[in-house]
Design a protein around this motif. Structure first.
Motif, PDB file in Angstrom:
ATOM      1  N   THR A  99       0.836  -1.195   0.000  1.00 27.36           N
ATOM      2  CA  THR A  99       0.000   0.000   0.000  1.00 27.36           C
ATOM      3  C   THR A  99       0.871   1.244   0.000  1.00 27.36           C
ATOM      4  O   THR A  99       1.471   1.576   1.048  1.00 27.36           O
ATOM      5  CB  THR A  99      -0.934   0.021   1.221  1.00 27.36           C
ATOM      6  OG1 THR A  99      -1.749  -1.156   1.213  1.00 27.36           O
ATOM      7  CG2 THR A  99      -1.839   1.243   1.191  1.00 27.36           C
ATOM      8  N   PRO A 100       0.989   1.924  -1.146  1.00 21.85           N
ATOM      9  CA  PRO A 100       1.769   3.169  -1.155  1.00 21.85           C
ATOM     10  C   PRO A 100       1.094   4.225  -0.275  1.00 21.85           C
ATOM     11  O   PRO A 100      -0.133   4.289  -0.192  1.00 21.85           O
ATOM     12  CB  PRO A 100       1.747   3.593  -2.631  1.00 21.85           C
ATOM     13  CG  PRO A 100       1.347   2.366  -3.389  1.00 21.85           C
ATOM     14  CD  PRO A 100       0.458   1.595  -2.476  1.00 21.85           C
ATOM     15  N   VAL A 101       1.898   5.009   0.381  1.00 23.35           N
ATOM     16  CA  VAL A 101       1.385   6.106   1.195  1.00 23.35           C
ATOM     17  C   VAL A 101       2.043   7.401   0.744  1.00 23.35           C
ATOM     18  O   VAL A 101       3.107   7.399   0.124  1.00 23.35           O
ATOM     19  CB  VAL A 101       1.649   5.865   2.699  1.00 23.35           C
ATOM     20  CG1 VAL A 101       0.939   4.611   3.172  1.00 23.35           C
ATOM     21  CG2 VAL A 101       3.141   5.770   2.984  1.00 23.35           C
ATOM     22  N   ASP A 102       1.406   8.508   1.037  1.00 19.87           N
ATOM     23  CA  ASP A 102       2.000   9.796   0.715  1.00 19.87           C
ATOM     24  C   ASP A 102       3.253  10.010   1.561  1.00 19.87           C
ATOM     25  O   ASP A 102       3.336   9.581   2.714  1.00 19.87           O
ATOM     26  CB  ASP A 102       1.004  10.922   0.979  1.00 19.87           C
ATOM     27  CG  ASP A 102      -0.182  10.886   0.033  1.00 19.87           C
ATOM     28  OD1 ASP A 102      -0.026  10.330  -1.080  1.00 19.87           O
ATOM     29  OD2 ASP A 102      -1.263  11.380   0.418  1.00 19.87           O
ATOM     30  N   GLY A 103       4.221  10.690   0.979  1.00 19.73           N
ATOM     31  CA  GLY A 103       5.439  10.971   1.714  1.00 19.73           C
ATOM     32  C   GLY A 103       6.639  11.038   0.802  1.00 19.73           C
ATOM     33  O   GLY A 103       6.535  10.879  -0.418  1.00 19.73           O
TER      34      GLY A 103
ATOM     35  N   VAL B 232      10.481  -3.315  -3.070  1.00 17.15           N
ATOM     36  CA  VAL B 232       9.373  -2.510  -2.552  1.00 17.15           C
ATOM     37  C   VAL B 232       9.920  -1.610  -1.458  1.00 17.15           C
ATOM     38  O   VAL B 232      10.645  -2.072  -0.566  1.00 17.15           O
ATOM     39  CB  VAL B 232       8.252  -3.411  -2.008  1.00 17.15           C
ATOM     40  CG1 VAL B 232       7.158  -2.564  -1.355  1.00 17.15           C
ATOM     41  CG2 VAL B 232       7.668  -4.273  -3.126  1.00 17.15           C
ATOM     42  N   LEU B 233       9.559  -0.337  -1.497  1.00 18.83           N
ATOM     43  CA  LEU B 233      10.076   0.625  -0.539  1.00 18.83           C
ATOM     44  C   LEU B 233       8.958   1.295   0.236  1.00 18.83           C
ATOM     45  O   LEU B 233       7.860   1.514  -0.286  1.00 18.83           O
ATOM     46  CB  LEU B 233      10.911   1.704  -1.232  1.00 18.83           C
ATOM     47  CG  LEU B 233      12.191   1.216  -1.903  1.00 18.83           C
ATOM     48  CD1 LEU B 233      11.968   0.983  -3.386  1.00 18.83           C
ATOM     49  CD2 LEU B 233      13.331   2.184  -1.687  1.00 18.83           C
ATOM     50  N   GLY B 234       9.262   1.641   1.480  1.00 20.56           N
ATOM     51  CA  GLY B 234       8.411   2.511   2.264  1.00 20.56           C
ATOM     52  C   GLY B 234       8.912   3.936   2.195  1.00 20.56           C
ATOM     53  O   GLY B 234       9.985   4.208   1.637  1.00 20.56           O
ATOM     54  N   PRO B 235       8.186   4.877   2.770  1.00 18.58           N
ATOM     55  CA  PRO B 235       8.614   6.276   2.726  1.00 18.58           C
ATOM     56  C   PRO B 235       9.762   6.553   3.684  1.00 18.58           C
ATOM     57  O   PRO B 235       9.942   5.858   4.693  1.00 18.58           O
ATOM     58  CB  PRO B 235       7.356   7.030   3.160  1.00 18.58           C
ATOM     59  CG  PRO B 235       6.624   6.057   4.033  1.00 18.58           C
ATOM     60  CD  PRO B 235       6.894   4.707   3.448  1.00 18.58           C
ATOM     61  N   LEU B 236      10.552   7.568   3.355  1.00 21.25           N
ATOM     62  CA  LEU B 236      11.574   8.048   4.282  1.00 21.25           C
ATOM     63  C   LEU B 236      10.897   8.578   5.536  1.00 21.25           C
ATOM     64  O   LEU B 236       9.929   9.347   5.475  1.00 21.25           O
ATOM     65  CB  LEU B 236      12.397   9.150   3.629  1.00 21.25           C
ATOM     66  CG  LEU B 236      13.432   8.699   2.595  1.00 21.25           C
ATOM     67  CD1 LEU B 236      13.871   9.884   1.747  1.00 21.25           C
ATOM     68  CD2 LEU B 236      14.629   8.044   3.280  1.00 21.25           C
TER      69      LEU B 236
ATOM     70  N   SER C  19       7.063   0.786   9.809  1.00 21.80           N
ATOM     71  CA  SER C  19       6.669  -0.542   9.353  1.00 21.80           C
ATOM     72  C   SER C  19       6.267  -0.509   7.884  1.00 21.80           C
ATOM     73  O   SER C  19       5.966   0.546   7.320  1.00 21.80           O
ATOM     74  CB  SER C  19       5.512  -1.082  10.201  1.00 21.80           C
ATOM     75  OG  SER C  19       4.378  -0.246  10.094  1.00 21.80           O
ATOM     76  N   LEU C  20       6.289  -1.691   7.281  1.00 15.69           N
ATOM     77  CA  LEU C  20       5.897  -1.867   5.880  1.00 15.69           C
ATOM     78  C   LEU C  20       5.354  -3.279   5.744  1.00 15.69           C
ATOM     79  O   LEU C  20       5.991  -4.236   6.193  1.00 15.69           O
ATOM     80  CB  LEU C  20       7.110  -1.666   4.955  1.00 15.69           C
ATOM     81  CG  LEU C  20       6.911  -1.962   3.466  1.00 15.69           C
ATOM     82  CD1 LEU C  20       5.934  -0.976   2.841  1.00 15.69           C
ATOM     83  CD2 LEU C  20       8.262  -1.916   2.732  1.00 15.69           C
ATOM     84  N   ALA C  21       4.179  -3.420   5.131  1.00 12.13           N
ATOM     85  CA  ALA C  21       3.569  -4.732   4.915  1.00 12.13           C
ATOM     86  C   ALA C  21       3.593  -5.072   3.434  1.00 12.13           C
ATOM     87  O   ALA C  21       3.286  -4.226   2.586  1.00 12.13           O
ATOM     88  CB  ALA C  21       2.139  -4.752   5.436  1.00 12.13           C
ATOM     89  N   VAL C  22       3.966  -6.322   3.123  1.00 17.74           N
ATOM     90  CA  VAL C  22       4.036  -6.793   1.740  1.00 17.74           C
ATOM     91  C   VAL C  22       3.360  -8.160   1.665  1.00 17.74           C
ATOM     92  O   VAL C  22       3.703  -9.069   2.432  1.00 17.74           O
ATOM     93  CB  VAL C  22       5.496  -6.920   1.248  1.00 17.74           C
ATOM     94  CG1 VAL C  22       5.524  -7.376  -0.209  1.00 17.74           C
ATOM     95  CG2 VAL C  22       6.233  -5.588   1.397  1.00 17.74           C
ATOM     96  N   GLY C  23       2.395  -8.298   0.762  1.00  8.24           N
ATOM     97  CA  GLY C  23       1.800  -9.602   0.495  1.00  8.24           C
ATOM     98  C   GLY C  23       2.490 -10.256  -0.683  1.00  8.24           C
ATOM     99  O   GLY C  23       2.866  -9.578  -1.644  1.00  8.24           O
ATOM    100  N   VAL C  24       2.685 -11.572  -0.611  1.00  8.13           N
ATOM    101  CA  VAL C  24       3.372 -12.318  -1.669  1.00  8.13           C
ATOM    102  C   VAL C  24       2.492 -13.484  -2.088  1.00  8.13           C
ATOM    103  O   VAL C  24       2.023 -14.241  -1.241  1.00  8.13           O
ATOM    104  CB  VAL C  24       4.742 -12.834  -1.200  1.00  8.13           C
ATOM    105  CG1 VAL C  24       5.448 -13.584  -2.336  1.00  8.13           C
ATOM    106  CG2 VAL C  24       5.620 -11.686  -0.684  1.00  8.13           C
ATOM    107  N   GLU C  25       2.258 -13.616  -3.393  1.00 10.17           N
ATOM    108  CA  GLU C  25       1.448 -14.714  -3.927  1.00 10.17           C
ATOM    109  C   GLU C  25       2.189 -15.357  -5.093  1.00 10.17           C
ATOM    110  O   GLU C  25       2.720 -14.665  -5.959  1.00 10.17           O
ATOM    111  CB  GLU C  25       0.091 -14.207  -4.396  1.00 10.17           C
ATOM    112  CG  GLU C  25      -0.871 -15.281  -4.814  1.00 10.17           C
ATOM    113  CD  GLU C  25      -1.321 -16.174  -3.649  1.00 10.17           C
ATOM    114  OE1 GLU C  25      -1.654 -17.355  -3.914  1.00 10.17           O
ATOM    115  OE2 GLU C  25      -1.343 -15.686  -2.502  1.00 10.17           O
ATOM    116  N   LEU C  26       2.227 -16.692  -5.097  1.00 18.07           N
ATOM    117  CA  LEU C  26       2.893 -17.444  -6.166  1.00 18.07           C
ATOM    118  C   LEU C  26       1.848 -18.166  -6.992  1.00 18.07           C
ATOM    119  O   LEU C  26       0.848 -18.670  -6.458  1.00 18.07           O
ATOM    120  CB  LEU C  26       3.888 -18.449  -5.585  1.00 18.07           C
ATOM    121  CG  LEU C  26       5.230 -17.908  -5.081  1.00 18.07           C
ATOM    122  CD1 LEU C  26       5.059 -17.052  -3.843  1.00 18.07           C
ATOM    123  CD2 LEU C  26       6.190 -19.053  -4.785  1.00 18.07           C
TER     124      LEU C  26
END
Length: 317
Positions: free
Chosen positions: A249-253, A291-295, A305-312
């Motif tokens: 989920t990208p966030v502003d920043g 995948v990156l989070g904001p500074l 924190s940063l959440a990433v979902g992974v599906e194969l």
């Protein structure tokens, strides 16, 4: 759900097997997810010169904390978390890899069972004096699932404000499937520019429009990186093994690397080291989906924190 744990130190391996997906982690090697197998097919890249087919160090290979120029990096492969931005110009940039704590150091590991039967693997780094951070990677896998969820966390353990972003790096096999559909697909949205050139090892990767709102980095023999400032929360890699899709989920920043929310690094075998990249000399075809989070300005004791979902998914018939 089967959980298996064997070995210790750099040789420890933790397996989470859903009956569909087999995930193998190496907490003693920088808290990596070292292998992802679906229907017997391996999705992640691993360095065959360092690890054998059983994910063990080859005879004569000693793995563990390493620091120095990139030419000294024991890139075993897999999926790992680093701090961004990367660089060598001062304390506000992460001068790795290699890195003796966050990339190649030992992470403490614990496996718990969630109420719904999911296995939760938590891997926590030591305190890194260079960045002032410790990192935590929490991997949750449900019974019968073909994917998993990662929750990444960083905490400032120093006594001063530090500014970092979380940066998850997934290394995949760069060999393209025979039908020429291989490559990385990135969803984008809004106004451009949708891409920025970041690193030209020997060239900058080319990017094409695949469909409205979807860009594609085709498989190509290039060493370099491109960033996606308008990444919309989905990045997929298509290979002979199948498709690995990451959602976030990208966030502003503010984001590192000219505002990049996602990045793609490509490498291919080269005859000579790249002096401007610390003597790095790629020997395999590798794709990195990042995948990156904001500074984030972190006060002492503060975290991000940063959440990433992974599906194969298996290859299309």
């Amino acid at each position: 759900m089967r959980v298996m744990r064997d070995g210790d130190g750099p040789d420890e391996r933790i397996v989470l097997d859903t009956g569909v997906l087999r995930l193998t982690a190496a907490p003693g090697l920088g808290g990596r997810v070292l292998s992802l197998r679906l229907a017997g097919r391996e999705f992640l890249y691993r360095n065959p010169r360092l690890l054998d087919a059983d994910l063990q160090a080859r005879p004569g290979v000693r793995l563990g904390p390493v620091e120095g120029p990139m030419s000294a990096w024991n890139n075993v492969g897999g999926d790992k978390t680093w701090p961004a931005p990367q660089g060598w110009n001062g304390p506000g940039e992460w001068a790795g890899p290699p890195d003796p704590v966050l990339d190649s150091g030992a992470y403490a590991a614990r496996v718990d069972t969630a109420p719904e039967g999911a296995a939760v693997l938590t891997m926590t780094s030591g305190e890194d004096p260079r960045t002032g951070l410790w990192l935590r990677r929490r991997v949750s896998v449900a019974p019968g699932a073909s994917g998993y969820r990662m929750e990444l966390e960083a905490v400032n353990t120093s006594d001063t404000v530090r500014t970092w972003a979380l940066w998850n790096v997934t290394q995949l096999d760069g060999e393209a499937p025979a039908d020429r559909t291989g490559g990385v697909y990135v969803d984008v949205s809004g106004d451009g520019p949708h891409t920025v050139p970041l690193v030209a090892g020997d060239a900058t990767p080319s990017v094409v429009e695949h469909a409205p709102g979807v860009l594609r980095v085709p498989a190509q023999d290039v060493v370099g990186k491109v960033g996606f400032p308008t990444a919309a929360g989905r990045i997929s890699h298509v290979s002979g093994a199948g498709t690995l899709t990451q959602t976030f989920t990208p966030v502003d920043g503010r984001y590192p690397d000219e505002g990049s929310r996602a990045e793609v690094w490509l490498e291919c075998p080269l005859e000579r080291p790249l002096a401007h990249l610390g003597g790095l000399r790629p020997v395999d075809r590798v794709v990195e989906c990042e995948v990156l989070g904001p500074l984030t300005d972190l006060a002492p004791g503060a975290g991000m924190s940063l959440a990433v979902g992974v599906e194969l998914a298996a290859p299309h018939a």
